[in-house]
Design an enzyme around this catalytic site. Structure first.
Site, mmCIF file in Angstrom:
data_model
loop_
_atom_site.group_PDB
_atom_site.id
_atom_site.type_symbol
_atom_site.label_atom_id
_atom_site.label_comp_id
_atom_site.label_asym_id
_atom_site.label_seq_id
_atom_site.Cartn_x
_atom_site.Cartn_y
_atom_site.Cartn_z
ATOM 1 N N GLN A 7 80.590 119.486 10.890
ATOM 2 C CA GLN A 7 79.824 120.971 10.505
ATOM 3 C C GLN A 7 80.513 121.581 9.393
ATOM 4 O O GLN A 7 79.905 122.289 8.728
ATOM 5 C CB GLN A 7 79.731 121.537 11.771
ATOM 6 C CG GLN A 7 78.965 122.849 11.839
ATOM 7 C CD GLN A 7 79.118 123.696 13.096
ATOM 8 O OE1 GLN A 7 77.995 123.257 13.872
ATOM 9 N NE2 GLN A 7 79.912 124.499 13.246
ATOM 10 N N GLU A 8 81.843 121.524 9.219
ATOM 11 C CA GLU A 8 82.535 122.671 8.565
ATOM 12 C C GLU A 8 83.657 122.230 7.929
ATOM 13 O O GLU A 8 84.674 121.574 8.633
ATOM 14 C CB GLU A 8 82.879 123.928 9.202
ATOM 15 C CG GLU A 8 81.682 124.701 9.784
ATOM 16 C CD GLU A 8 82.052 125.888 10.743
ATOM 17 O OE1 GLU A 8 83.089 126.185 10.451
ATOM 18 O OE2 GLU A 8 81.171 126.076 11.712
ATOM 19 N N ASP B 236 85.793 121.927 11.084
ATOM 20 C CA ASP B 236 85.226 122.170 12.437
ATOM 21 C C ASP B 236 84.187 120.958 12.672
ATOM 22 O O ASP B 236 83.170 120.905 12.010
ATOM 23 C CB ASP B 236 84.326 123.311 12.462
ATOM 24 C CG ASP B 236 83.621 123.603 13.918
ATOM 25 O OD1 ASP B 236 83.908 122.886 14.849
ATOM 26 O OD2 ASP B 236 83.111 124.689 14.082
ATOM 27 N N GLU C 279 88.739 121.980 14.608
ATOM 28 C CA GLU C 279 88.006 122.713 15.622
ATOM 29 C C GLU C 279 87.179 121.750 16.357
ATOM 30 O O GLU C 279 86.376 120.923 15.657
ATOM 31 C CB GLU C 279 87.392 123.918 15.098
ATOM 32 C CG GLU C 279 86.703 124.812 15.899
ATOM 33 C CD GLU C 279 85.797 125.847 15.206
ATOM 34 O OE1 GLU C 279 86.436 126.214 14.194
ATOM 35 O OE2 GLU C 279 84.864 126.217 15.680
ATOM 36 N N ARG D 180 79.107 133.945 13.539
ATOM 37 C CA ARG D 180 78.211 132.983 13.830
ATOM 38 C C ARG D 180 77.384 132.299 12.444
ATOM 39 O O ARG D 180 77.265 132.965 11.523
ATOM 40 C CB ARG D 180 77.142 133.343 14.682
ATOM 41 C CG ARG D 180 77.375 133.722 16.182
ATOM 42 C CD ARG D 180 78.687 132.875 16.687
ATOM 43 N NE ARG D 180 78.272 131.564 17.098
ATOM 44 C CZ ARG D 180 77.880 131.289 18.513
ATOM 45 N NH1 ARG D 180 77.923 131.924 19.411
ATOM 46 N NH2 ARG D 180 77.431 129.673 18.596
ATOM 47 N N SER D 181 76.659 131.166 12.654
ATOM 48 C CA SER D 181 76.021 130.721 11.409
ATOM 49 C C SER D 181 74.826 131.547 11.260
ATOM 50 O O SER D 181 74.435 131.571 9.986
ATOM 51 C CB SER D 181 75.654 129.092 11.336
ATOM 52 O OG SER D 181 74.990 129.093 13.088
HETATM 53 C C1 2PG Z 1 81.196 127.293 15.021
HETATM 54 C C2 2PG Z 1 79.934 128.466 14.375
HETATM 55 C C3 2PG Z 1 80.594 129.428 13.314
HETATM 56 P P1 2PG Z 1 77.471 128.378 15.159
HETATM 57 O O1 2PG Z 1 80.475 126.199 15.211
HETATM 58 O O2 2PG Z 1 82.316 127.560 14.926
HETATM 59 O O3 2PG Z 1 80.967 128.797 12.288
HETATM 60 O O4 2PG Z 1 78.794 127.757 14.305
HETATM 61 O O5 2PG Z 1 77.440 129.800 15.091
HETATM 62 O O6 2PG Z 1 76.262 127.773 14.541
HETATM 63 O O7 2PG Z 1 77.760 127.928 16.519
HETATM 64 MG MG MG Z 2 82.808 125.636 15.981
#
Ligand code: 2PG
Ligand code: MG
Length: 409
Positions: A157-158, A240, A283, A364-365
């Site tokens: 995801q990140e 992440d 993460e 949050r995203s």
């Molecule tokens: C995460 C978050 C923030 P989301 O997984 O850490 O980057 O994503 O807010 O979509 O849960």
């Molecule tokens: Mg996360």
């Protein structure tokens, strides 16, 4: 009073307005996730599919105005006592009655009201209440998006970068700017689109399939770091994986575009990644229900890198306590809206730092322009903060707030 506003993905969210005796109005608004852990506290949403596909917050506004406001208003603002009252009024373990969006909007507004009364910055109030020394966090900056935050088939995801040394905010911004802009050129020159995902990182459609796609992403990051004039000692990489979203609970396999991995296979993949790349942290390397996989991951890699629990802990002291006891992770992500009050988020953070876990405050995203998480990170002395890329108004609001806070420290 509550108001329905819209977050960075265009979904309804809650804004809270609280009028002080002298007529001054403090405001707060709350974010929402896309990769939401199943054990997070619950949001209160309207559920009427005909309107905003059920995501409206009129019920939350009604709750705020008819249940919360009468209990809190006409009193001197007192964050810790009022958070306790919110928890009591809700009476469920996961804010199922009032909604964590409703309680968090109230909690932040109360903090701001108390800060106003005491003539303090928001972060300074939190530092005073929780007896912390205000500290600027180090920023993990998300420059490549995948998973639930982009539509590019990248499983992780990140992909974040972070200056390896503790530097001031101006220097942090300057390093991030250089790497981000260099990455943009590199992607463009390689024929990729340079549109951005939910958190402002690029979201290219990388060609290799399966696990190899993560290598391709990481190669771009390393190239960008080096072309920008840094070394991999200067700038580290934080990931992440958000592994919930590629875990199949029935077969207990992690499914990455045709690759089916056991927890042990995935650990081996991470071992390979950290050999090849300057990775500081991973993460959610395992899913929220895969405690055994988490233990294995921590046993194998816990002395080499930081393993951060987000969905596995959901900012819950109980879950984090279990993690500490069972040797799961060595870092914890703290998201206030996973619990619904500032005090509960701080309690998880404090538990994490007492257990010598790395503590990372997180946005949050789906965000609003409210920069509260920056004040939270500084006032609660979180070691790290992630608030997305250094672009898009709702992300930049947090970096700009940190720049302002730094001047006052
Ligand atoms: C995460 C978050 C923030 P989301 O997984 O850490 O980057 O994503 O807010 O979509 O849960
Ligand atoms: Mg996360």
């Amino acid at each position: 009073m509550g108001r329905q506003i819209f977050d960075s993905r265009g979904f309804p969210t809650l804004e809270c307005l609280l009028e002080m005796e002298d007529g001054f109005v403090v405001q707060s608004s709350v974010p929402a996730g896309a990769s939401v852990g199943h054990y997070e506290a619950l949001e209160l949403r309207d559920g009427d599919k005909k309107v905003f596909n059920g995501t409206g917050v009129l019920k939350a506004i009604y709750t705020l105005e008819t249940i919360i406001a009468p209990a809190l208003c006409q009193k001197a603002p007192d964050l810790i006592a009022m958070d306790e009252l919110l928890i009591e009024l809700d009476g469920t373990p996961n804010k199922a009655y009032l909604g964590a969006n409703t309680t968090l909007a109230a909690s932040i507004a109360v903090a701001r009201a108390q800060a106003y009364v005491q003539g303090l910055y928001d972060y300074a109030l939190l530092a005073e209440l929780f007896q912390q020394k205000p500290t600027l966090p180090r920023c993990m900056v998300n420059i490549l998006n995948g998973g639930m935050h982009a539509d590019n088939g990248l499983v992780f995801q990140e992909f974040m970068i972070m200056p390896s040394q503790q530097v001031g905010m101006n220097e942090t911004m300057s390093i991030i700017f250089d790497v981000y802009q260099t990455l943009k050129h590199l992607l463009h020159d390689a024929g990729h689109i340079t549109n951005v995902g939910d958190e402002g990182g690029f979201a290219p459609q990388l060609v290799p399939k399966g696990l190899k796609k993560q290598y391709a992403a990481l190669d771009f990051l390393v190239q960008a770091i080096e072309r920008a004039g840094f070394t991999v000692e200067d700038v580290s990489i934080c990931l992440d994986a958000a592994a919930n979203y590629f875990y199949d609970a029935k077969t207990k396999r992690y499914v990455i575009e045709g690759d089916f991995l056991t927890s042990a296979d995935l650990v081996s993949f991470y071992e390979e990644l950290i050999k090849r790349y300057p990775i500081f942290s991973i993460e959610d390397g395992m899913s929220e229900d895969d405690w055994e996989g988490w233990q294995l991951l921590t046993e194998k890699l816990g002395d080499k890198i930081h393993l951060i629990g987000d969905d596995i802990f959901v900012t819950s002291t109980e879950k984090l306590m279990r993690g500490v006891e069972e040797g799961v992770a060595n870092g914890v992500l703290i998201k206030p809206n996973q619990r619904g009050t500032i005090s509960e988020a701080y309690a998880a953070l404090a538990l994490g730092s007492n257990a010598e876990y790395l503590t990372i405050a997180s946005h949050r995203s789906g965000e609003t322009n409210d920069p509260f998480i920056a004040d939270f990170a500084v006032g609660c002395a979180a070691g790290y903060l992630k608030v997305g890329a250094c672009v898009r108004g709702e992300r930049v609001a947090k970096y700009n707030r940190l720049l302002a806070i730094e001047k006052t420290l």
